[in-house]
Scaffold this motif. Structure first.
Motif, mmCIF file in Angstrom:
data_model
loop_
_atom_site.group_PDB
_atom_site.id
_atom_site.type_symbol
_atom_site.label_atom_id
_atom_site.label_comp_id
_atom_site.label_asym_id
_atom_site.label_seq_id
_atom_site.Cartn_x
_atom_site.Cartn_y
_atom_site.Cartn_z
ATOM 1 N N ALA A 27 20.450 5.330 -6.779
ATOM 2 C CA ALA A 27 20.256 4.527 -5.567
ATOM 3 C C ALA A 27 18.863 3.916 -5.525
ATOM 4 C CB ALA A 27 20.498 5.388 -4.330
ATOM 5 N N PHE A 28 17.841 4.697 -5.873
ATOM 6 C CA PHE A 28 16.464 4.218 -5.776
ATOM 7 C C PHE A 28 16.003 3.462 -7.024
ATOM 8 C CE2 PHE A 28 15.860 7.735 -2.573
ATOM 9 C CZ PHE A 28 15.531 6.906 -1.509
ATOM 10 N N CYS A 29 16.487 3.883 -8.182
ATOM 11 C CA CYS A 29 15.952 3.343 -9.439
ATOM 12 C C CYS A 29 16.973 2.569 -10.262
ATOM 13 C CB CYS A 29 15.399 4.474 -10.306
ATOM 14 S SG CYS A 29 14.075 5.413 -9.521
ATOM 15 N N GLY A 30 18.253 2.751 -9.960
ATOM 16 C CA GLY A 30 19.280 2.074 -10.733
ATOM 17 C C GLY A 30 19.456 2.634 -12.128
ATOM 18 N N ILE A 31 18.939 3.823 -12.385
ATOM 19 C CA ILE A 31 19.007 4.450 -13.709
ATOM 20 C C ILE A 31 19.273 5.939 -13.539
ATOM 21 C CG2 ILE A 31 17.500 2.791 -14.910
ATOM 22 C CD1 ILE A 31 15.204 4.725 -14.411
ATOM 23 N N SER A 32 19.524 6.603 -14.650
ATOM 24 C CA SER A 32 19.739 8.046 -14.630
ATOM 25 C C SER A 32 18.420 8.772 -14.859
ATOM 26 C CB SER A 32 20.739 8.447 -15.717
ATOM 27 O OG SER A 32 20.174 8.229 -17.007
ATOM 28 N N PRO A 33 18.320 10.053 -14.493
ATOM 29 C CA PRO A 33 17.079 10.807 -14.718
ATOM 30 C C PRO A 33 16.654 10.848 -16.182
ATOM 31 C CG PRO A 33 18.518 12.002 -13.214
ATOM 32 C CD PRO A 33 19.317 10.839 -13.733
ATOM 33 N N SER A 34 17.604 10.796 -17.107
ATOM 34 C CA SER A 34 17.257 10.888 -18.533
ATOM 35 C C SER A 34 16.382 9.714 -18.975
ATOM 36 C CB SER A 34 18.526 10.956 -19.388
ATOM 37 O OG SER A 34 19.311 9.791 -19.209
ATOM 38 N N VAL A 35 16.586 8.547 -18.365
ATOM 39 C CA VAL A 35 15.762 7.377 -18.717
ATOM 40 C C VAL A 35 14.313 7.623 -18.322
ATOM 41 C CG1 VAL A 35 15.378 4.918 -18.310
ATOM 42 C CG2 VAL A 35 17.710 5.802 -18.508
ATOM 43 N N ILE A 36 14.103 8.154 -17.125
ATOM 44 C CA ILE A 36 12.753 8.469 -16.670
ATOM 45 C C ILE A 36 12.145 9.558 -17.538
ATOM 46 C CG2 ILE A 36 11.405 9.423 -14.755
ATOM 47 C CD1 ILE A 36 12.333 6.554 -14.348
#
Length: 277
Positions: free
Chosen positions: A250-259
Motif C-alpha cells: 500500500a505504501f511502497c508498491g513493492i514487497s518487503p524483499s525488495v527493500i
C-alpha cells in the motif's frame, strides 16, 4: 562517514524533536550511494550547504535536484535519495505538529509529499544560514547557527494545545494507540481530533498511526537486517507477516524483499529518530 543525533536546546524541545548531522565524503572515482527512505510522518527542515542530493519520487516517476534547504513531510510514499560525493546534511526533526506551530499554515493546505524550498515558507535568512554553514568547519558552530535561527522563531509559535503533548506519545508508541483514547487525552471529541490532525499533520489520526507503525517496521529492518520480517511484524503490532506485507504494497508498491535487497546493497544507514530507542 559521520552520523549523530543531537538533542535540541531546551527552549526548542516543545516543537523540535532532534537535530541530525550526517557527513559522507565519497571519492570522485566511486559511484555515490542511493538511499531509500520510507513513508514517514515526521516533518523536517533540511540543510545541504555544499553539494545537494537528487530526490527520486517513485510514485510520480520524478527526479529532482534538491535546493540547499528544504521542508519535508509528512511523506506518504517511498523516495530515494542519490547522495552527492560531498554530503553534509543537517536535519531538524520537528515534534509532530511542530511545523504547523512554527509556520501557522495548516498542513492539509500544503503539498508535503515532495520537498519544498524552505525560503518560500520561512524567510530569506535561510540563504544567510547556508552561507554561514559553508564558512565554518566546526560541528559545534554549525549546530549553534541552526539553533540560534530556530530560537529566533520562538515568538512566532502558535499556542500549544493539549494535543501537542499527546502527539509525540503516538510516535513513541509506534502508532499503537486507540484513537478514542487519544481524543480523550487531548480533551477534544473524535471529530475535533480529526480536524486538528489535518491542521497540524495533514493526515487523519488513523492514517498517521498506521504510517508511524509501518515506518517503525522499516527502521527496525534497516538497523537490524538479520531480524526476520515475522519478528518485526509482531514487534510493531501487526497481526501477522501478511498484514505487514499489505502495508508494504500500500505504501511502497513493492514487497518487503525488495527493500531488504536495497538495504543489503547500501553500506550506509541513515536511521531516523522519530521513535525512542
Amino acid at each position: 562517514m559521520f552520523y549523530k543525533v543531537f538533542q535540541p536546546h531546551p527552549a526548542l524541545r516543545e516543537f523540535v524533536n532532534n537535530i541530525m548531522v550526517f557527513q559522507l565524503d565519497i571519492p570522485l572515482h566511486e559511484k555515490p550511494p542511493t538511499i531509500s527512505f520510507p513513508p514517514l510522518a515526521e516533518q523536517c527542515l533540511y540543510f545541504y550547504p555544499f553539494e545537494v542530493p537528487e530526490s527520486e519520487y517513485l510514485t510520480s516517476h520524478k527526479k529532482v535536484i534538491l535546493p540547499q534547504s528544504i521542508l519535508v513531510g509528512p511523506q506518504v510514499n517511498r523516495i530515494k535519495l542519490k547522495m552527492p560525493h560531498r554530503n553534509f546534511t543537517i536535519k531538524v526533526g520537528f515534534q509532530p505538529g511542530g511545523l504547523y506551530r512554527l509556520l501557522g499554515i495548516p498542513m492539509n493546505e500544503m503539498i508535503m509529499d515532495e520537498s519544498l524550498e524552505s525560503t518560500y515558507f520561512l524567510d530569506k535568512n535561510i540563504r544567510f544560514i547556508i552561507e554561514q554553514l559553508q564558512e565554518t568547519a566546526s560541528l559545534e558552530k554549525s549546530l549553534e547557527i541552526i539553533q540560534n535561527f530556530l530560537l529566533s522563531k520562538l515568538k512566532l509559535l502558535k499556542p500549544k494545545l493539549p494535543l501537542d503533548d499527546v502527539l509525540p506519545l503516538i510516535s513513541k508508541s509506534g502508532g499503537l494507540v486507540n484513537i478514542d483514547t487519544v481524543a480523550s487525552q487531548a480533551c477534544v471529541s473524535t471529530r475535533q481530533l480529526e480536524r486538528l490532525f489535518l491542521q497540524r499533520l495533514g493526515l487523519q489520526p488513523k492514517f498517521f498511526a498506521r504510517m508511524t507503525r509501518f515506518a517503525k517496521a522499516w527502521t527496525i529492518k534497516e538497523k537490524f537486517p538479520d531480524t526476520k520480517w515475522t519478528s518485526i511484524a509482531y514487534q510493531c503490532g501487526y497481526f501477522d507477516q501478511m498484514h505487514l506485507i499489505r502495508d508494504f504494497k500500500a505504501f511502497c508498491g513493492i514487497s518487503p524483499s525488495v527493500i531488504e535487497d536495497e538495504f543489503k546493497n547500501s553500506p550506509y544507514y541513515l536511521g531516523n529518530q522519530f521513535y525512542d530507542e
